[in-house]
Each structure stands twice: as C-alpha cells, then as structure tokens.
Write a protein that holds these residues in place. Structure first.
Motif, PDB file in Angstrom:
ATOM      1  N   LEU A 130       0.809  -1.214   0.000  1.00 10.30           N
ATOM      2  CA  LEU A 130       0.000   0.000   0.000  1.00 10.30           C
ATOM      3  C   LEU A 130       0.848   1.273   0.000  1.00 10.30           C
ATOM      4  O   LEU A 130       0.311   2.370  -0.016  1.00 10.30           O
ATOM      5  CB  LEU A 130      -0.947  -0.012   1.204  1.00 10.30           C
ATOM      6  CG  LEU A 130      -1.918  -1.198   1.212  1.00 10.30           C
ATOM      7  CD1 LEU A 130      -2.623  -1.296   2.548  1.00 10.30           C
ATOM      8  CD2 LEU A 130      -2.915  -1.080   0.075  1.00 10.30           C
ATOM      9  N   ASP A 131       2.166   1.105   0.028  1.00 10.10           N
ATOM     10  CA  ASP A 131       3.060   2.260  -0.019  1.00 10.10           C
ATOM     11  C   ASP A 131       2.956   2.945  -1.376  1.00 10.10           C
ATOM     12  O   ASP A 131       2.838   2.291  -2.417  1.00 10.10           O
ATOM     13  CB  ASP A 131       4.522   1.849   0.175  1.00 10.10           C
ATOM     14  CG  ASP A 131       4.826   1.320   1.566  1.00 10.10           C
ATOM     15  OD1 ASP A 131       3.969   1.466   2.460  1.00 10.10           O
ATOM     16  OD2 ASP A 131       5.917   0.745   1.739  1.00 10.10           O
ATOM     17  N   ASP A 132       3.042   4.255  -1.363  1.00  9.51           N
ATOM     18  CA  ASP A 132       3.098   5.022  -2.595  1.00  9.51           C
ATOM     19  C   ASP A 132       4.564   5.179  -2.973  1.00  9.51           C
ATOM     20  O   ASP A 132       5.127   6.261  -2.912  1.00  9.51           O
ATOM     21  CB  ASP A 132       2.415   6.372  -2.396  1.00  9.51           C
ATOM     22  CG  ASP A 132       2.148   7.079  -3.714  1.00  9.51           C
ATOM     23  OD1 ASP A 132       2.286   6.443  -4.780  1.00  9.51           O
ATOM     24  OD2 ASP A 132       1.819   8.274  -3.682  1.00  9.51           O
ATOM     25  N   TYR A 133       5.188   4.084  -3.322  1.00  8.81           N
ATOM     26  CA  TYR A 133       6.625   4.032  -3.591  1.00  8.81           C
ATOM     27  C   TYR A 133       6.919   4.700  -4.938  1.00  8.81           C
ATOM     28  O   TYR A 133       6.248   4.443  -5.929  1.00  8.81           O
ATOM     29  CB  TYR A 133       7.101   2.588  -3.597  1.00  8.81           C
ATOM     30  CG  TYR A 133       8.592   2.435  -3.752  1.00  8.81           C
ATOM     31  CD1 TYR A 133       9.436   2.657  -2.673  1.00  8.81           C
ATOM     32  CD2 TYR A 133       9.158   2.096  -4.966  1.00  8.81           C
ATOM     33  CE1 TYR A 133      10.815   2.530  -2.801  1.00  8.81           C
ATOM     34  CE2 TYR A 133      10.527   1.954  -5.099  1.00  8.81           C
ATOM     35  CZ  TYR A 133      11.350   2.187  -4.020  1.00  8.81           C
ATOM     36  OH  TYR A 133      12.708   2.060  -4.152  1.00  8.81           O
ATOM     37  N   ASN A 134       7.954   5.526  -4.966  1.00  8.02           N
ATOM     38  CA  ASN A 134       8.322   6.227  -6.194  1.00  8.02           C
ATOM     39  C   ASN A 134       9.342   5.395  -6.975  1.00  8.02           C
ATOM     40  O   ASN A 134      10.543   5.460  -6.717  1.00  8.02           O
ATOM     41  CB  ASN A 134       8.896   7.611  -5.842  1.00  8.02           C
ATOM     42  CG  ASN A 134       9.201   8.426  -7.076  1.00  8.02           C
ATOM     43  OD1 ASN A 134       9.054   7.964  -8.195  1.00  8.02           O
ATOM     44  ND2 ASN A 134       9.623   9.643  -6.858  1.00  8.02           N
ATOM     45  N   PHE A 135       8.860   4.640  -7.940  1.00 11.91           N
ATOM     46  CA  PHE A 135       9.735   3.788  -8.745  1.00 11.91           C
ATOM     47  C   PHE A 135      10.637   4.610  -9.663  1.00 11.91           C
ATOM     48  O   PHE A 135      11.662   4.119 -10.120  1.00 11.91           O
ATOM     49  CB  PHE A 135       8.911   2.783  -9.559  1.00 11.91           C
ATOM     50  CG  PHE A 135       8.255   1.738  -8.694  1.00 11.91           C
ATOM     51  CD1 PHE A 135       8.959   0.631  -8.262  1.00 11.91           C
ATOM     52  CD2 PHE A 135       6.940   1.875  -8.286  1.00 11.91           C
ATOM     53  CE1 PHE A 135       8.381  -0.334  -7.457  1.00 11.91           C
ATOM     54  CE2 PHE A 135       6.332   0.921  -7.482  1.00 11.91           C
ATOM     55  CZ  PHE A 135       7.062  -0.176  -7.079  1.00 11.91           C
ATOM     56  N   ASP A 136      10.270   5.848  -9.942  1.00 13.71           N
ATOM     57  CA  ASP A 136      11.095   6.734 -10.777  1.00 13.71           C
ATOM     58  C   ASP A 136      12.354   7.197 -10.069  1.00 13.71           C
ATOM     59  O   ASP A 136      13.347   7.525 -10.712  1.00 13.71           O
ATOM     60  CB  ASP A 136      10.317   7.987 -11.175  1.00 13.71           C
ATOM     61  CG  ASP A 136       9.276   7.700 -12.245  1.00 13.71           C
ATOM     62  OD1 ASP A 136       9.421   6.701 -12.960  1.00 13.71           O
ATOM     63  OD2 ASP A 136       8.322   8.475 -12.349  1.00 13.71           O
ATOM     64  N   ALA A 137      12.320   7.240  -8.741  1.00 12.80           N
ATOM     65  CA  ALA A 137      13.422   7.820  -7.974  1.00 12.80           C
ATOM     66  C   ALA A 137      14.655   6.912  -7.931  1.00 12.80           C
ATOM     67  O   ALA A 137      15.714   7.326  -7.490  1.00 12.80           O
ATOM     68  CB  ALA A 137      12.973   8.144  -6.554  1.00 12.80           C
ATOM     69  N   VAL A 138      14.492   5.694  -8.358  1.00 19.58           N
ATOM     70  CA  VAL A 138      15.590   4.713  -8.254  1.00 19.58           C
ATOM     71  C   VAL A 138      16.392   4.685  -9.531  1.00 19.58           C
ATOM     72  O   VAL A 138      15.928   4.797 -10.602  1.00 19.58           O
ATOM     73  CB  VAL A 138      15.018   3.323  -7.930  1.00 19.58           C
ATOM     74  CG1 VAL A 138      16.120   2.290  -7.857  1.00 19.58           C
ATOM     75  CG2 VAL A 138      14.252   3.374  -6.645  1.00 19.58           C
TER      76      VAL A 138
END
Length: 138
Positions: A130-138
C-alpha cells in the motif's frame, strides 16, 4: 541482452497477445518493493495496466496478472479500492490505483498469510503493497 532485440521481442509480444509484463524484482529497488507491471492492457482493452509490488517469484506474479488480464479481455472492469474474488481462488485481492512512472496503474494488492487484505497499519511486508513508492526515484 541486445536492447534492439529486446524491443523487437516486446513489439512481437504486444502484437501477438496485446500485452506484456515487465518483471523488476525488489532487489533492483529497495529490497521490499518489486515492480511487476504490464504494458498494452490500456491500449488493447481500454483498462488500466496492472502492477504487483509484493516481492515474489516473477512467474507467480505473471500468473496472477494474467488472470486479471483475461478477465478484462472478457469485458470485466476493475475499480479503485474494491475487493475481488475472481483472481485468486478462495482469497480476496484489492485493486488500488497508484502511479507507476508516468502513468496510473491498477495495483493488485494481495492478501496476507491469513488470507486478509492488508492495511497500512499492519507493519508487515504485505502492508508495504500500500506504499506510494516512487519507482522513478531509483
């Protein structure tokens, strides 16, 4: 793998099946969030592409997503924040809209070991879906 060969293979998959899945394990991000996601579902059937973020075997993730895609191909539409029983036999899954890179996707939130939809307060690996993880930041 040669990038141009990979692109040609993806184009062929999209032509043949109307969709494909990219499998990016959690080890490529933060060790917790995987990014198993589809491309082509929206273009082929006007439904949001799917995503699973629970780190798991990519073949299992593909099988789960494939069931959802087959349902969409048959005309079924998934809605945000709704629970469904037509993907995993005998267990619920929740669909939730998130951003993945530059687009909205329908995240398939899988049940915990008790067969329950996780909540943000559970504090386990299942709740991290449920985390709003930022996949772009990696």
């Amino acid at each position: 793998m040669d990038i141009s060969k990979m692109i040609r293979e993806e184009v062929e998959m999209l032509k043949k099946h109307g969709w494909l899945m990219h499998a990016v394990p959690a080890s490529q991000y933060d060790g917790v969030h995987a990014n198993y996601h589809t491309h082509g579902v929206f273009e082929s059937w006007s439904h949001m592409d799917f995503q699973i973020t629970l780190d798991m075997n990519p073949i299992m993730a593909h099988s789960i997503i494939e069931v959802a895609v087959e349902n969409v191909k048959e005309g079924f539409r998934y809605g945000n924040n709704k629970v469904y029983d037509n993907i995993l036999v005998g267990m619920p899954v929740m669909m939730k809209v998130f951003f993945e890179c530059d687009r909205e996707v329908m995240r398939i939130v899988l049940p915990n070991k008790k067969g329950e939809i996780p909540s943000r307060t559970d504090g386990d690996v299942f709740s991290r879906q449920l985390d709003d993880y930022n996949f772009d930041a990696v």
